[in-house]
Design a protein around this motif. Structure first.
Motif, PDB file in Angstrom:
ATOM      1  N   ALA A  60       0.729  -1.242  -0.131  1.00  0.00           N
ATOM      2  CA  ALA A  60      -0.258  -0.041   0.086  1.00  0.00           C
ATOM      3  C   ALA A  60       0.586   1.234   0.088  1.00  0.00           C
ATOM      4  O   ALA A  60       0.669   2.140  -0.695  1.00  0.00           O
ATOM      5  N   ALA A  61       2.079   1.357   0.707  1.00  0.00           N
ATOM      6  CA  ALA A  61       2.876   2.651   0.802  1.00  0.00           C
ATOM      7  C   ALA A  61       3.379   2.528  -0.678  1.00  0.00           C
ATOM      8  O   ALA A  61       3.598   3.725  -0.919  1.00  0.00           O
ATOM      9  N   ARG A  62       3.837   1.447  -1.094  1.00  0.00           N
ATOM     10  CA  ARG A  62       4.412   1.588  -2.530  1.00  0.00           C
ATOM     11  C   ARG A  62       3.153   2.129  -3.358  1.00  0.00           C
ATOM     12  O   ARG A  62       3.824   2.835  -4.480  1.00  0.00           O
ATOM     13  N   TRP A  63       2.208   1.690  -3.455  1.00  0.00           N
ATOM     14  CA  TRP A  63       1.045   2.347  -4.290  1.00  0.00           C
ATOM     15  C   TRP A  63       1.046   3.649  -4.251  1.00  0.00           C
ATOM     16  O   TRP A  63       0.673   4.691  -4.914  1.00  0.00           O
ATOM     17  N   ILE A  64       0.921   4.385  -2.714  1.00  0.00           N
ATOM     18  CA  ILE A  64       0.835   5.688  -2.657  1.00  0.00           C
ATOM     19  C   ILE A  64       1.803   6.495  -3.066  1.00  0.00           C
ATOM     20  O   ILE A  64       1.862   7.762  -3.484  1.00  0.00           O
ATOM     21  N   ILE A  65       3.259   6.035  -2.753  1.00  0.00           N
ATOM     22  CA  ILE A  65       4.442   7.072  -3.166  1.00  0.00           C
ATOM     23  C   ILE A  65       4.627   6.888  -4.734  1.00  0.00           C
ATOM     24  O   ILE A  65       5.502   7.743  -5.236  1.00  0.00           O
ATOM     25  N   THR A  66       4.156   5.984  -5.426  1.00  0.00           N
ATOM     26  CA  THR A  66       4.213   5.728  -6.984  1.00  0.00           C
ATOM     27  C   THR A  66       3.516   6.855  -7.718  1.00  0.00           C
ATOM     28  O   THR A  66       2.307   7.058  -7.384  1.00  0.00           O
ATOM     29  N   ARG A  67       3.947   7.422  -8.813  1.00  0.00           N
ATOM     30  CA  ARG A  67       3.247   8.560  -9.398  1.00  0.00           C
ATOM     31  C   ARG A  67       1.997   7.812 -10.173  1.00  0.00           C
ATOM     32  O   ARG A  67       2.273   6.629 -10.604  1.00  0.00           O
ATOM     33  N   PRO A  68       0.871   8.294 -10.182  1.00  0.00           N
ATOM     34  CA  PRO A  68      -0.499   7.771 -10.671  1.00  0.00           C
ATOM     35  C   PRO A  68      -0.123   7.430 -12.163  1.00  0.00           C
ATOM     36  O   PRO A  68      -0.742   5.981 -12.595  1.00  0.00           O
ATOM     37  N   ASP A  69       0.823   7.875 -12.879  1.00  0.00           N
ATOM     38  CA  ASP A  69       0.793   7.548 -14.221  1.00  0.00           C
ATOM     39  C   ASP A  69       1.417   6.262 -14.584  1.00  0.00           C
ATOM     40  O   ASP A  69       1.853   5.582 -15.521  1.00  0.00           O
ATOM     41  N   ARG A  70       2.328   5.827 -13.411  1.00  0.00           N
ATOM     42  CA  ARG A  70       3.149   4.669 -13.485  1.00  0.00           C
ATOM     43  C   ARG A  70       2.332   3.304 -12.906  1.00  0.00           C
ATOM     44  O   ARG A  70       3.038   2.424 -12.896  1.00  0.00           O
ATOM     45  N   PHE A  85       2.916  16.758  -2.139  1.00  0.00           N
ATOM     46  CA  PHE A  85       4.382  17.045  -1.703  1.00  0.00           C
ATOM     47  C   PHE A  85       5.325  16.459  -3.087  1.00  0.00           C
ATOM     48  O   PHE A  85       6.204  17.171  -3.426  1.00  0.00           O
ATOM     49  N   ALA A  86       4.686  15.363  -3.640  1.00  0.00           N
ATOM     50  CA  ALA A  86       5.289  15.091  -4.832  1.00  0.00           C
ATOM     51  C   ALA A  86       5.346  16.265  -5.849  1.00  0.00           C
ATOM     52  O   ALA A  86       6.179  16.264  -6.717  1.00  0.00           O
ATOM     53  N   THR A  87       4.173  16.884  -5.952  1.00  0.00           N
ATOM     54  CA  THR A  87       4.145  17.829  -6.971  1.00  0.00           C
ATOM     55  C   THR A  87       4.880  19.088  -6.707  1.00  0.00           C
ATOM     56  O   THR A  87       5.522  19.668  -7.626  1.00  0.00           O
ATOM     57  N   MET A  88       5.051  19.234  -5.414  1.00  0.00           N
ATOM     58  CA  MET A  88       6.132  20.467  -5.010  1.00  0.00           C
ATOM     59  C   MET A  88       7.651  20.061  -5.543  1.00  0.00           C
ATOM     60  O   MET A  88       8.345  20.690  -5.986  1.00  0.00           O
ATOM     61  N   LEU A  89       7.742  18.639  -5.188  1.00  0.00           N
ATOM     62  CA  LEU A  89       9.147  18.223  -5.751  1.00  0.00           C
ATOM     63  C   LEU A  89       9.319  18.243  -7.121  1.00  0.00           C
ATOM     64  O   LEU A  89      10.268  18.650  -7.849  1.00  0.00           O
ATOM     65  N   ASP A  90       8.330  17.995  -7.942  1.00  0.00           N
ATOM     66  CA  ASP A  90       8.211  17.900  -9.549  1.00  0.00           C
ATOM     67  C   ASP A  90       8.200  19.316 -10.242  1.00  0.00           C
ATOM     68  O   ASP A  90       9.163  19.484 -11.092  1.00  0.00           O
ATOM     69  N   PRO A 118       4.113  26.193  -1.697  1.00  0.00           N
ATOM     70  CA  PRO A 118       3.108  25.649  -0.855  1.00  0.00           C
ATOM     71  C   PRO A 118       3.296  24.950   0.376  1.00  0.00           C
ATOM     72  O   PRO A 118       2.550  24.378   1.298  1.00  0.00           O
ATOM     73  N   LEU A 119       4.599  24.827   0.607  1.00  0.00           N
ATOM     74  CA  LEU A 119       5.171  24.137   1.789  1.00  0.00           C
ATOM     75  C   LEU A 119       4.435  24.625   3.208  1.00  0.00           C
ATOM     76  O   LEU A 119       3.998  23.678   3.721  1.00  0.00           O
ATOM     77  N   PRO A 120       4.623  25.854   3.507  1.00  0.00           N
ATOM     78  CA  PRO A 120       4.025  26.127   4.944  1.00  0.00           C
ATOM     79  C   PRO A 120       2.565  25.512   4.976  1.00  0.00           C
ATOM     80  O   PRO A 120       2.276  25.170   6.177  1.00  0.00           O
ATOM     81  N   ASP A 121       1.693  25.910   4.114  1.00  0.00           N
ATOM     82  CA  ASP A 121       0.399  25.419   4.066  1.00  0.00           C
ATOM     83  C   ASP A 121       0.171  23.966   4.200  1.00  0.00           C
ATOM     84  O   ASP A 121      -0.702  23.633   4.876  1.00  0.00           O
ATOM     85  N   TRP A 122       1.186  23.320   3.333  1.00  0.00           N
ATOM     86  CA  TRP A 122       1.108  21.900   3.379  1.00  0.00           C
ATOM     87  C   TRP A 122       1.432  21.383   4.854  1.00  0.00           C
ATOM     88  O   TRP A 122       0.748  20.329   5.172  1.00  0.00           O
TER      89      TRP A 122
END
Length: 170
Positions: A38-48, A77-82, A88-92
Motif C-alpha cells: 500500500a505504501a508503494r502504491w501511494i508513493i508511486t506516481r499515478p501515471d506509473r 508533496f510530490a507535486t512540489m518536488l516535481d 506551498p510548503l508552509p500550508d502543506w
C-alpha cells in the motif's frame, strides 16, 4: 491421486460440500495489500500504475479515509518536488500537522525544524548523489575488508573505485 493431485482428500471434500448442498461457491477474494505494498502504491506516481494496481488503490482509498488523506498529502508533496516550487510548503505543513494522524503530525514537526533546508531541497536542482555514492563506496569497502586492513589500503581501494566509476560513466 490418479490425475496427479497431491493435496489432502479432506480439502477436496470441504471444497465440494457447498456444491453438494446446491449452494453457490463464494466469489474468489483477493488478498488485502500488505502495508508495504500500500505504501508503494501511494508513493508511486499515478501515471506509473498499471490498470489493476490503480483499481486496487482506488478501492483501498475509498475504504480507508486515513489512507486517502495520506495519499493526497503525499501527492501534493510530490507535486512540489516535481515543479521545484516550495511556496506551498508552509500550508502543506499545517495540513500535515492538522491531519489528525500522529505519524503525519510528527513528520510535520520534524520538517518544521528544518524548514529552510527542506524548502531549499525542494527548490534547488542540485543534489548530493555523487557524494552519497562515494560514501556508500567507502562503507562497502570497509565492510568487505572487515577491519583487516588499515587506512592506506582503504584509501587505495576507494581511489581505484572512483577511477573505475569515471572510466565507465557515460
Amino acid at each position: 491421486m490418479g490425475k496427479g493431485f497431491l493435496g489432502h482428500y479432506q480439502r477436496v471434500k470441504m471444497a465440494l460440500a457447498p456444491l453438494r448442498r446446491g449452494l453457490l461457491l463464494d466469489e474468489p477474494r483477493e488478498r488485502p495489500p500488505s502495508p508495504r505494498e500500500a505504501a508503494r502504491w501511494i508513493i508511486t506516481r499515478p501515471d506509473r500504475h498499471g490498470l489493476q494496481t490503480a483499481e486496487r488503490l482506488r478501492r483501498l482509498l475509498e475504504h480507508c479515509p486515513e489512507l486517502r488523506l495520506t495519499h493526497n498529502l503525499v501527492r501534493e508533496f510530490a507535486t512540489m518536488l516535481d515543479t521545484r516550487d516550495a511556496a506551498p510548503l508552509p500550508d502543506w505543513l499545517v495540513r500535515l500537522a492538522n491531519s489528525g494522524l500522529a505519524p503525519l503530525a510528527s513528520i510535520a514537526t520534524a520538517l518544521r525544524e528544518d524548514h529552510h533546508a527542506v524548502a531549499q531541497g525542494i527548490a534547488t536542482p542540485h543534489n548530493s548523489e555523487v557524494n552519497e555514492g562515494r560514501i556508500t563506496d567507502v562503507k562497502l569497502q570497509k565492510r568487505i575488508m572487515g577491519g583487516r586492513a588499515g587506512v592506506p589500503l582503504l584509501r587505495q581501494r576507494v581511489v581505484l573505485i572512483a577511477r573505475l566509476r569515471r572510466q565507465y560513466t557515460i
